[in-house]
Write a protein that holds these residues in place. Structure first.
Motif, PDB file in Angstrom:
ATOM      1  N   MET B 208      27.333  -2.630  -5.995  1.00  7.77           N
ATOM      2  CA  MET B 208      28.036  -3.805  -6.504  1.00  7.77           C
ATOM      3  C   MET B 208      27.272  -5.100  -6.234  1.00  7.77           C
ATOM      4  O   MET B 208      27.693  -6.168  -6.703  1.00  7.77           O
ATOM      5  CB  MET B 208      29.424  -3.927  -5.855  1.00  7.77           C
ATOM      6  CG  MET B 208      30.388  -2.827  -6.210  1.00  7.77           C
ATOM      7  SD  MET B 208      31.883  -2.918  -5.179  1.00  7.77           S
ATOM      8  CE  MET B 208      32.721  -4.301  -5.938  1.00  7.77           C
ATOM      9  N   GLY B 209      26.211  -5.007  -5.438  1.00 10.53           N
ATOM     10  CA  GLY B 209      25.487  -6.224  -5.073  1.00 10.53           C
ATOM     11  C   GLY B 209      26.199  -6.998  -3.973  1.00 10.53           C
ATOM     12  O   GLY B 209      26.039  -8.212  -3.859  1.00 10.53           O
ATOM     13  N   LEU B 210      26.987  -6.298  -3.171  1.00 13.84           N
ATOM     14  CA  LEU B 210      27.711  -6.954  -2.080  1.00 13.84           C
ATOM     15  C   LEU B 210      26.926  -6.840  -0.781  1.00 13.84           C
ATOM     16  O   LEU B 210      26.304  -5.811  -0.504  1.00 13.84           O
ATOM     17  CB  LEU B 210      29.086  -6.306  -1.885  1.00 13.84           C
ATOM     18  CG  LEU B 210      30.071  -6.408  -3.047  1.00 13.84           C
ATOM     19  CD1 LEU B 210      31.400  -5.779  -2.646  1.00 13.84           C
ATOM     20  CD2 LEU B 210      30.276  -7.859  -3.458  1.00 13.84           C
ATOM     21  N   ASP B 211      27.009  -7.866   0.001  1.00 15.17           N
ATOM     22  CA  ASP B 211      26.270  -7.908   1.260  1.00 15.17           C
ATOM     23  C   ASP B 211      26.830  -6.875   2.243  1.00 15.17           C
ATOM     24  O   ASP B 211      28.026  -6.800   2.450  1.00 15.17           O
ATOM     25  CB  ASP B 211      26.374  -9.312   1.854  1.00 15.17           C
ATOM     26  CG  ASP B 211      25.109  -9.657   2.601  1.00 15.17           C
ATOM     27  OD1 ASP B 211      24.884  -9.047   3.669  1.00 15.17           O
ATOM     28  OD2 ASP B 211      24.342 -10.493   2.099  1.00 15.17           O
TER      29      ASP B 211
END
Lengths: 539, 539
Positions: B208-211
């Motif tokens: 998701m491109g989440l940190d």
């Protein structure tokens, strides 16, 4: 003689309007959360922690967080020690967090109300936290460059690239005006999270880039009645990238979101007593009802009411005659013009005033024909058509006589008769007479210029006590702005939408009989207009 | 001697798996509507007409239509005479129409199941209409180029541009493989409307491109536990532009969507009887429960179980020893290698087999130490460390002796002891013993290679009847695929997610006592493993 100084701008009517525009900001679109920071024994994810924190205020945990925001969420929560302000928008299904901000900072999330008219567009910037109005801005609908009216634009939209061009024109126009309005308020368009837009069905469709060709053709089918809450970025709106736009629903092709917003603003759907709401214009849109039921209809009244027919007719602007008082004995036409400039034409409301005064002074007879005796030297005959000079050449801005012709008056009378017939038809559908109404909401910007006493005098509006008339002003904008104050308005709108019955106006024999009877001044049945008869007989 | 020919591939267990994978396509994500075309007396908008048509099947009119589809809707409905197939996806709040197709045409809407593993990714293409599997494709997770494990990738993601790079790698890898899988099935990626993706919490976050930096640091906080249904286009997925992607939720940083999908697939959450589900690996993830309650925990078992520690240990592949039978009297090691190639190493399941056989043959004692007498000439001493030659140099693919050291065995024993301790701890939390279980689901691809008889022999799995073991295979993929068959799975997943209690494994004195007791073969308490003792004493 009727009193021209009617109460449209009195303190009392203003108070009522302010009261109708409820600012329930405590339950608004912005929530504050103060979360307990995570520890080993409570390692709920950041997003879920935020949703839990919002649950109490929202009454549900059906809350999702915009992906773009999710990417920033862990940084922001830690930076703000798990205290934040949230902009939460309600979708058809649930809530969506679209904005996060530091609660104690001065920059606040904003909302934008839009009245998307065919001719004019008005935008109003509002704080989503306090409800305060930051500023307002009006501009011509840039689609006018394509065509002045709905029909011209829809025809243009059917050609290759036409729809996209119309769509871009309004989006670009809005974006420019949002930018300049924001600038003038010291705000940033990125701070706008919710746009509430009300417009007629076709304007809303073109705004969304939806094909409108079936709106104008039998059986008159819109693409959608309830566009709902869309991503502003999907429509190219230059506001916050997570922002949403709510489009007020329509009832059909000829009863749009602007009217729906007007009903919301009027509050007629919450009242015990039956009221009527009328948007007067080329199309007359009417709603009748109370908290239990609502009936709507729309019909063509003709362009005369908006000053679009007479040779001297024009849109409101400097030098346009908007009020007329005639002192018949002295043959004096006491004219008021906008900006007090030299007269150059007359607008729709001025024409209604004029016709009323001509009738009350005897210069128009009951059939709406010029009475040569009463008109005297003002009546001149050009090519066999009687024309009444309203402003002699030496007093006009154009240096020419300003006059209305018998044809202009005939056209106005057809329009006012259509208007009254529509009112008669919708009230008759529930077994009422127009004169039995105790509350009459006048919706829309144009309507707010009409003097109801004059409109009664010519039999366009029913002969109610002047107290019964409640002028709402730009009710489309006000209704759109009201949505920005409280999410429960969404339920109210759905509620209105679900309960409303649309009455298809069949132009049948009964309608035509009513129409014929209404083509007299004020009406063939004088008992329907006792005050007019009383005024006339008292002169 | 235990029977090595266990029943993992028998017809019966296959049937059970097929039965668990319910194909309730009649109530699937695709609905057919046959609408009455509009007429003057029923001029409902096209979108609202479609929603009304779907209402019966969906039980609600909380249905919205994707804006991109709305633009085409009026043309398509008229072209198809108001009959259409609709792909309807359920969001947290309501339904969304994301696809329209001509019902009688052969091209059907598709779904894609994804098992997003740290090492391998598997994609499966399924018809959303019939439930038929079109094809499947596996590939290495392209993020391996950054780092082999989660920790390495998360550290990389913290550097500038790192997260974006990891995100792009997996998205691009998926898009390429979706394209090639589609091509090989004669399908178009544009026909894919729903992706169901199950992966561990970190892989899902990177997707998701989440940190993910807070996932690996105390107190181990994911950004989100329930990503839900997202627009595939927002993530850059090259499927239908209106398509959605459902991300299976996680319970926390160490219990991901892959496990959640496994629970769904096992059906343990619907059973009266208490069952356990175990995903064996470097991390052991365990769920215990029934239709009334579910408890989950996860703990480090060490890399030995996946063949990641021994010098000869490796991932599954040609020449890798995956089954071992020892005939001690003849000193014969009967080895099976993948692809029947010359042996070059051993995988985790082979190592478990080997240890079990060494123990049962007396070459390993109860403490897990090589018994020099029983090992004979195979035991050689290098730099003071005892090594057991499994494959002599002349028979190996490498031309070198293949051996396991005492350190390798010690490491395996620590891992198996950790595994058993976790099982003991979670069952003890509800007052049960591991041996009291009657159903033991083995989840995950790795687990499906383990011979439960061998695992019992070394005391890694409890001494249950072999019938109790139910190998689910790639349960993450199967659970993801199951979601594609029926929307009610969404409610089931929410139901699982809501009821599950996560048990934080505290490595306290009690845990350490249990762990110490489990470090024997099979255990310090032989009564816990009666079948192993019976086998041993019967030799």
């Amino acid at each position: 003689m009727v009193d021209l100084g009617t109460s449209w701008d009195t303190e009392e009517s203003q108070k009522m309007i302010t009261h109708q525009n409820k600012h329930i900001i405590a339950d608004g679109w912005v929530k504050r959360v103060a979360l307990t920071p995570p520890v080993l024994s409570d390692n709920t994810a950041d997003a879920d922690r935020l949703v839990q924190g919002l649950k109490k205020g929202l009454g549900t945990d059906k809350v999702t967080i915009d992906l773009r925001l999710l990417k920033k969420l862990p940084f922001l929560l830690r930076q703000w020690n798990y205290c934040a302000g949230c902009v939460v928008l309600k979708d058809r299904g649930g809530w969506k967090v679209v904005g996060l901000f530091e609660w104690d900072q001065p920059e606040q999330p904003l909302g934008l109300a839009v009245d998307l008219g065919t001719s004019r567009v008005v935008v109003r910037l509002v704080s989503l936290v306090s409800g305060a109005v930051l500023g307002e801005h009006a501009f011509d609908n840039p689609q006018i460059a394509i065509g002045p009216d709905i029909l011209a634009r829809v025809h243009f939209s059917e050609a290759a690239g036409g729809l996209e061009k119309l769509h871009r024109l309004i989006i670009d126009g809005l974006n420019q005006n949002i930018a300049s309005l924001s600038r003038s308020c010291g705000a940033d368009p990125e701070s706008i999270y919710l746009v509430s837009l009300a417009g007629n069905t076709t304007m809303t469709h073109l705004f969304m880039g939806l094909d409108s060709r079936w709106i104008i053709r039998e059986p008159y089918i819109p693409v959608t009645n309830r566009p709902g809450m869309l991503r502003a970025s999907d429509l190219g709106m230059a506001i916050n990238p997570c922002g949403r736009i709510y489009l007020h629903p329509n009832i059909g092709s000829y009863f749009g979101g602007d009217l729906m917003a007007g009903i919301l603003y009027s509050g007629m759907h919450t009242r015990e007593e039956t009221a009527i709401l009328v948007d007067v214009g080329t199309n007359a849109e009417v709603v009748l009802g109370n908290k239990n039921w609502l009936i709507a209809c729309a019909g063509a009244a003709g362009p005369a009411l908006e000053g679009g027919v007479t040779r001297m007719g024009m849109m409101a602007g400097p030098g346009v005659i908007d009020k007329v008082v005639i002192h018949p004995r002295e043959d004096v036409f006491d004219l008021h013009t906008m900006g007090d400039a030299k007269p150059k034409g007359i607008c729709g409301s001025g024409l209604i005033d004029l016709a009323a005064q001509l009738f009350l002074s005897g210069m128009l007879d009951i059939r709406g024909k010029f009475n040569p005796k009463a008109c005297g030297a003002r009546l001149i005959n050009t090519d066999g058509i009687p024309n009444l000079v309203i402003v002699p050449a030496d007093q006009s801005a154009t240096g020419q006589d300003l006059f209305v012709s018998q044809a202009d008056i005939d056209s106005l009378i057809r329009s006012k008769a259509a208007m009254y017939t529509i009112l008669e038809t919708i009230t008759a559908s529930v077994g009422m007479l127009p004169g039995e109404l105790s509350t009459f909401f006048v919706a829309g910007t144009f309507g707010s210029f009409i003097d109801p006493a004059s409109a009664i005098s010519i039999g366009m509006l029913p002969d109610l006590s002047l107290d019964a008339f409640n002028v709402l002003g730009n009710s489309s904008l006000e209704g759109a702005a009201q949505l920005l104050t409280c999410p429960t308005n969404l339920d109210e709108i759905d509620h209105i939408r679900d309960r409303i019955t649309y009455l298809e106006l069949n132009v049948n024999q009964e309608f035509m009989n009513r129409f014929s009877a209404a083509k007299f001044l004020p009406h063939t049945d004088p008992n329907l207009f006792p005050s007019v008869i009383f005024n006339n007989s008292n002169k």
